[in-house]
Structures are given as C-alpha cells and as structure tokens.
Design a protein around this motif. Structure first.
Motif, short mmCIF file in Angstrom:
data_model
loop_
_atom_site.label_atom_id
_atom_site.label_comp_id
_atom_site.label_asym_id
_atom_site.label_seq_id
_atom_site.Cartn_x
_atom_site.Cartn_y
_atom_site.Cartn_z
N VAL A 242 0.84 -1.20 0.00
CA VAL A 242 0.00 0.00 0.00
C VAL A 242 0.88 1.25 0.00
CG1 VAL A 242 -1.75 1.28 1.30
CG2 VAL A 242 -1.86 -1.22 1.18
N ILE A 243 1.92 1.23 0.78
CA ILE A 243 2.81 2.40 0.85
C ILE A 243 3.42 2.69 -0.52
CG2 ILE A 243 4.97 3.26 1.88
CD1 ILE A 243 4.12 1.74 4.46
N VAL A 244 3.77 1.63 -1.23
CA VAL A 244 4.32 1.82 -2.58
C VAL A 244 3.21 2.24 -3.54
CG1 VAL A 244 5.39 0.63 -4.54
CG2 VAL A 244 6.22 0.20 -2.22
N ASP A 245 2.10 1.50 -3.49
CA ASP A 245 0.99 1.74 -4.43
C ASP A 245 0.47 3.17 -4.33
OD1 ASP A 245 -0.82 0.70 -6.36
OD2 ASP A 245 -2.38 0.72 -4.80
N GLU A 246 0.38 3.69 -3.12
CA GLU A 246 -0.16 5.03 -2.91
C GLU A 246 0.95 6.09 -2.84
OE1 GLU A 246 -3.04 5.09 0.25
OE2 GLU A 246 -4.08 3.30 -0.50
N GLU A 247 2.17 5.65 -3.15
CA GLU A 247 3.34 6.54 -3.18
C GLU A 247 3.48 7.34 -1.88
OE1 GLU A 247 3.80 8.74 -6.75
OE2 GLU A 247 3.42 7.02 -8.02
#
Ligand code: SF4
Length: 696
Positions: A242-247
């Motif tokens: 999620v942290i990557v996906d939502e930058e």
C-alpha cells in the motif's frame, strides 16, 4: 516492608531478569536481601515490575548449590534427581578436585568439545567463556540463548543495516507519534518498557499492536491486528504494498540512505492487501489504514519480540520490519527506530562479547583472517578456528552423531529450553563428559559429571548491557552461599588447568582486555561505569552515549541500508486432521524462562504456582472441558497434561503454553525446525491436538 533504618546496607545494582535492565537498590539485613526498590536508571526511572521488585529471594532458597559436586560412580544420568537432595547421585568434592575433574574431561578434546555460555552472566564472564572455548579448543562451537530468542533478528539487522543492536532506545517512544509493537507482549515480558508504551498512547500516540494473541497492550492500542499465526510476512508485505501503491514512501530518504529499492518495489507488487487478507486474517481495509498511519507519521518506531523471530521465516519477518522503517525514513531521528526487545538481562552484552559461533567480540567475523589475527594478538595465542561454529540446536545434533563428546555449560538449561527437548535430553545423556556451572541443580545439571556452584547475580561484580545498549554495573549485595564462586573466577580456574595461562584477579581486568578488541566500548571505562550507565557508542568521556544511531550513515558499504525482499514461507508443519490446532509457547509475567529462579521465588511462585495453558472459552466448550480442568496437548514430538485456563486473548484454533514448568514442559512439544539464516527454532508454531485429559 520494614523501614530503611532497619537495614544494614543498601547496594545499587541491576535487575537480574529481563533486557529492560532496570536499576534497583538491594536493601540488605543480616546478609540477606530484605527488599528491593527501583533506582534512577536510564531505562526505568525508579520503576520495577513484579519480578524485579519481589523476585529476589531465590538466592536464599535451600536448593542453592553450595559445594562442588561429582557424579557418584554408576549413578544414572537423567531427569530423576531431587534438586533439593542431590546425595543420591552426586558426592561433595573440594574445588581443586572438582576443577581438576572438570578440566581433565575437557582437555585435548579439540573439535569434540563445545560450550554454552549464559546471557544471565556479566559481559566479562561471557567474554571469558567464548575465549576459553576458542583459545582452548581451536574452534567456534560456542553459543548461548540468543540462538533461541533474537538470532534471526540479529541476522536481518546485520544484513540490512550493518548492526545487530537497536537503533534507538525504547524510551525514544516519547518522541514518536506512531509506534508498532509486533510479536511481543511487553506487559508480560518487558513490563517496565510497557509502561512507557502505555504513557505514549495516553498522550495521544497511535499504538499499532500486531500479534496472534490479543494482549495487555490491546486496551491502549489505536489498531489491534490479531493476525493468523505465521501470517506475518503476508501482512507486512501487504502494508508495504500500500505504501508503494499510494506513493506514501520517503523518496528523499530512500535515495540518500538505501539500496535495492527498485527490486523491493517490484517484489511488493505481488502482495496487494485484498490477496493477503486471507493469508494473514486481517481485512484489507485495516491493512490499508495501518499503512497510511505508519507512512503518515512524523516519527515512528517498531518494537518486536520473539513472535517475530521464532519462526522458520524469522529472518524474513525482521527483513520486512527493517524495510517498513526504511521506506518511510523512520530511522536515525528522534522518535524513530528499530528495536528488537531483548529478552535476558544480558543477551545484548553476551552477544556483543562474542558468545556466538560466527562472531568474535563486536560481531567481527571468525572467517576474517585479519579479525582472527587481531584477537590472537590480544590473547597472545594462535589457532582461533577459521570456520563458523555450530549453534545450540546443531550442537545437540552433533552429540547424537558422536561428533561432540564433551560440553561445558554455564548457566544455560537446554534440558528445558531446547525445542523437541527429549532429543536434547537424550543428547546430554550421551556425552562422555559434561560440566555444568550454575546456581541450582537444574534439569541440565542432572546430566552432569561435574557441577560447579556459582554465585547468583546479586552476589557478584560485573557489567551488563540492556536492550537499549546501556552498559551498567552490577554490584554484590550479599555473599555467595557456602563455597559458591563467581563465574569469571571458575572459568579462569578451568582455563588455567587447560594450560591457557590466564591470570585474571578481578572482572575489571577482563573489561580492560575487552576494550582492546571492542570499539563499541570506546570511551567506556570501568571507572566510569562505577558512577553511571553509559550507552554505546559514546563519543567521549563526558558523552553519556547515543540513544539514536545511524542518523547520517549506516555501517554498510557506502553507508547505505539495504532492502531485502521477503517471500511467504509457510510454517514447517501446518495443522492437519490429526493435529488441527496451533501451539504457541512463550513466557508469562511471573515466571522467567525455564523457571529455575522464579519458581524458587516465594512471591512469584505464590502468584503463579501451577503449570497452565490458555485456550479460548469456546474451544474449552467444544472440548467439554471447564476452566481449571486438565487438557492433554499432543504434537508429533510428545504429550503434555496441563491445567487449562480460559482466555479470550487466544484465537479459537490456538493454544498458548508457557515454558517455565518442568512438570508440563512445553518444549516436549515444540518443533526443532530452524530458520536457515538465524538458526532459530520455530517455537511459535507447532501443529497440536488438544483433548480432555484423564489426569486430575
Ligand atoms: Fe526486571 Fe525487566 Fe521487570 Fe525491569 S521490567 S524489573 S528489568 S524484569
């Protein structure tokens, strides 16, 4: 509690139990500890838990070993000795006779000898023990209980940030706005640290608790993630996804301080929360919420315990936690950090001092020619082995294979603490020669040929290092009983008989020698420690030491920390029709490890006198068992009958069993499968069958 005026003296020292390292004051009357008060230590600020405050009278217990003992000819080895009446199996000996017998059985053994040292002894004693094995036998078959607690955490920390110790003290939580506590139960196992965590939550900090058991901190948590046992890598990867996906990650920190980010990002694509929810048992929305809270924090800390480390994927769990901190820049600033909560009072110090088979002091590799030469020069000797030694469980296997024939065990109790403990007990019984040095006739000492009576912690001088990297001085409050002697003295006497030429007269001399090979002790002197605790690293004689490290660089190539992706590795054995539930073992507040000390402490034993396991009330109902009745727990390794306690904190398909009770020894049941990196056993997951017991 009597008045202070009634005591003969007051002695400042450190608690003998957990890695929090609370400072305390022993109040002594007639050479007995009358009571204990908290002192103004950096980790506890006068606080103590029930063990530190009331668990001191074990040292006055009639079971204390007070004379050296030698096994009587023909007396069988095994778990059949009354610890209060050893005369059936052992006879008294003089120190000279016992030390000669101990050393003669070890001498010339070379690779056939091995040693377990202790995280309950001082730094100086840990250092001497590893030196004796390495110098005396020319190999590195020396280990201690770190192998059973945080070895996998240390493996991941060394791999990815270049250092095995915490990056920030737990007290730094006062500067955090978000904290994660995962696979740890601080209200039971690090109770004084837990008081700081509760205060943090009370001040409005967001406390994210993750554990297969609900627990005391749940009441203070902003988020409670009661994940499926073994579901941790899936859960943590989903949060990072999620942290990557939502930058939401910290681009600047990642670019300046880390490596391997692109590989990590690509790896995390496979772990969306919707897909991982089934694996870990946590709804996708909760995983997303936790990711946003963590990434949105100004300052976040991660604390973890054995629920993370004691798995075949323990190193992977820690790799995930390190990545989670790095990707949000939560290392190296006030209120940030990675903190594996260390278990024993001196497991940090014993590991630092080299009581591990792959590292000389300060985690310097035994395979490095330059490192070995440096220590050979300090020790004035040659021949330190160039191969990594065997670990705790591997040593037991090597005994079964007849590769190891003799052991020197100081303060460890593998006959209770090893996984699949019948395997370990059989191994101890096969040894040609076993020397045990301890304060009680432990289950392990029952297999010994020679038993050397040791001074307990409140009877001796030495330094210890707590979970915060704080080095503190322990001082003798009372004399050791009978002929018991301090461990450093006993180890020195054995070394002399092995021809090693040691001449230490005081632990201060050992500490001075340690400093020659341990840069971590720069600016920390014995004289300083007599007046204050010092956190390592310390930059000068006036510097109290660094509460936070790695602000500018990591001790790795180019100063960069590393992202190491982790994939899902299932537990070594999974529940099936025959063994349908999950067994989790651990500690409880009143008892310490294998119970040798706390079960002989009158207050603690009165509070928790009986072996017990915890089951959900609905599980008890399904089994037709009432709380307080006996249940039988069976795994592929063994069977235990134990009193059942109703506990809603335990999931319905799970049973929790403390490992302090010899009459219901949890490790008769546990799986010896090892994490391939840290070589730590999977104590936190065994397939188990639970049924009503006919025993009453
Ligand atoms: Fe001792 Fe740990 Fe309790 Fe402190 S928290 S009093 S160190 S057992």
């Amino acid at each position: 509690i009597p008045d202070s005026a009634d005591v003969d003296r007051e002695v400042d020292s450190v608690c003998p139990y957990c890695g929090v390292g609370c400072q305390l004051t022993f109040k002594v009357k007639d050479d007995k500890i009358a009571w204990v008060e908290g002192a103004e230590g950096p980790a506890n600020e006068n606080r103590l838990c029930v063990k530190g405050r009331f668990g001191f009278d074990y040292i006055h217990h009639p079971h204390r070993l007070t004379v050296p003992l030698i096994r009587k000819g023909g007396a069988p080895k095994g778990m059949n000795v009354d610890p209060g009446d050893w005369s059936t199996h052992f006879r008294e000996a003089s120190w000279d006779e016992a030390l000669d017998a101990a050393a003669n059985g070890l001498k010339g053994r070379g690779r056939e000898a091995a040693g377990f040292g202790s995280a309950k002894c001082s730094n100086e004693e840990a250092y001497l023990f590893q030196k004796l094995i390495r110098q005396g036998f020319g190999h590195n078959n020396v280990d201690h209980c770190t192998r059973l607690c945080h070895a996998s955490s240390v493996a991941a920390l060394l791999e990815n940030i270049g250092s095995g110790a915490v990056t920030a003290t737990f007290n730094e939580i006062e500067n955090a706005d978000v904290a994660m506590v995962i696979g740890a139960n601080p209200t039971e196992n690090h109770p004084v640290a837990a008081t700081y965590f509760k205060q943090f939550a009370k001040r409005g900090g967001q406390l994210i608790v993750m554990d297969p058991r609900a627990q005391g901190l749940k009441r203070h948590a902003s988020h409670m993630l009661q994940f499926k046992p073994g579901g941790d890598v899936a859960m943590l990867n989903a949060i990072m996804h999620v942290i990557v996906d939502e930058e939401l990650y910290d681009r600047q920190y990642i670019a300046a301080m880390t490596e391997n980010w692109d590989a990590m990002k690509a790896h995390l694509e496979d772990f969306p929360p919707e897909k991982m929810a089934e694996h870990c048992g946590i709804p996708a929305e909760m995983l997303r919420d936790v990711a946003r809270v963590w990434a949105g924090a100004k300052a976040g800390m991660i604390f973890w315990g054995m629920g993370v480390s004691q798995h075949v994927h323990g190193t992977d769990n820690s790799r995930c936690l390190i990545s989670l901190a790095l990707m949000c820049g939560h290392v190296g600033r006030p209120g940030t950090g990675l903190h594996p909560l260390r278990g024993q009072n001196n497991v940090q110090g014993a590991s630092d001092a080299g009581l591990i088979p792959m590292f000389l002091p300060d985690y310097r590799s035994v395979t490095d020619d330059g490192v070995r030469s440096a220590f050979e020069e300090i020790w004035g000797t040659g021949g330190i082995g160039a191969e990594k030694g065997l670990t705790v469980v591997e040593i037991m296997d090597a005994i079964h294979a007849s590769d190891i024939r003799a052991m020197y065990i100081l303060g460890e109790n593998p006959a209770m603490s090893d996984p699949d403990v019948d395997h370990a007990r059989d191994a101890l019984g096969k040894l040609d020669h076993l020397v045990v040095q301890d304060i009680f006739l432990t289950e392990t000492a029952m297999f010994a040929d020679v038993i050397l009576p040791a001074a307990a912690w409140p009877e001796k001088t030495g330094t210890v290092t707590n979970t915060n990297r704080q080095v503190q001085m322990g001082r003798p409050a009372v004399p050791a009983p009978g002929e018991a002697r301090e461990d450093w003295w006993i180890t020195t006497q054995i070394a002399r008989r092995l021809g090693l030429g040691w001449s230490y007269e005081h632990p201060r001399e050992v500490f001075t020698e340690m400093k020659k090979g341990m840069a971590s002790l720069d600016n920390i002197t014995w004289e300083r420690l007599e007046g204050e605790a010092v956190t390592y690293p310390s930059s000068g004689p006036e510097d109290p030491g660094a509460a936070i490290v790695f602000s500018d660089a990591f001790p790795r190539p180019e100063g960069r920390a590393r992202f190491t992706p982790a994939s899902i590795l299932p537990p070594d054995e999974v529940p099936d029709a025959e063994y349908p539930m999950v067994l989790i073992t651990g500690r409880q507040l009143e008892h310490w490890h294998t119970g040798a000390m706390t079960r002989r402490s009158s207050a603690l034993d009165a509070l928790e006198p009986e072996a017990n396991c915890a089951l959900h009330p609905r599980t008890l109902h399904r089994l037709g068992v009432a709380a307080g009745e006996m249940v039988r727990l069976s795994t592929r390794r063994g069977t235990v009958d134990v009193m059942a306690r109703a506990d809603r904190a335990v999931a319905e398909d799970t049973v929790f069993l403390p490992f302090a009770y010899v009459e219901a020894a949890a490790n008769l049941l546990t799986n010896p499968a090892l994490d391939p990196y840290g070589k730590i056993p999977e104590f936190k997951f065994s397939a188990v069958r639970v049924e009503a017991s006919r025993k009453v």
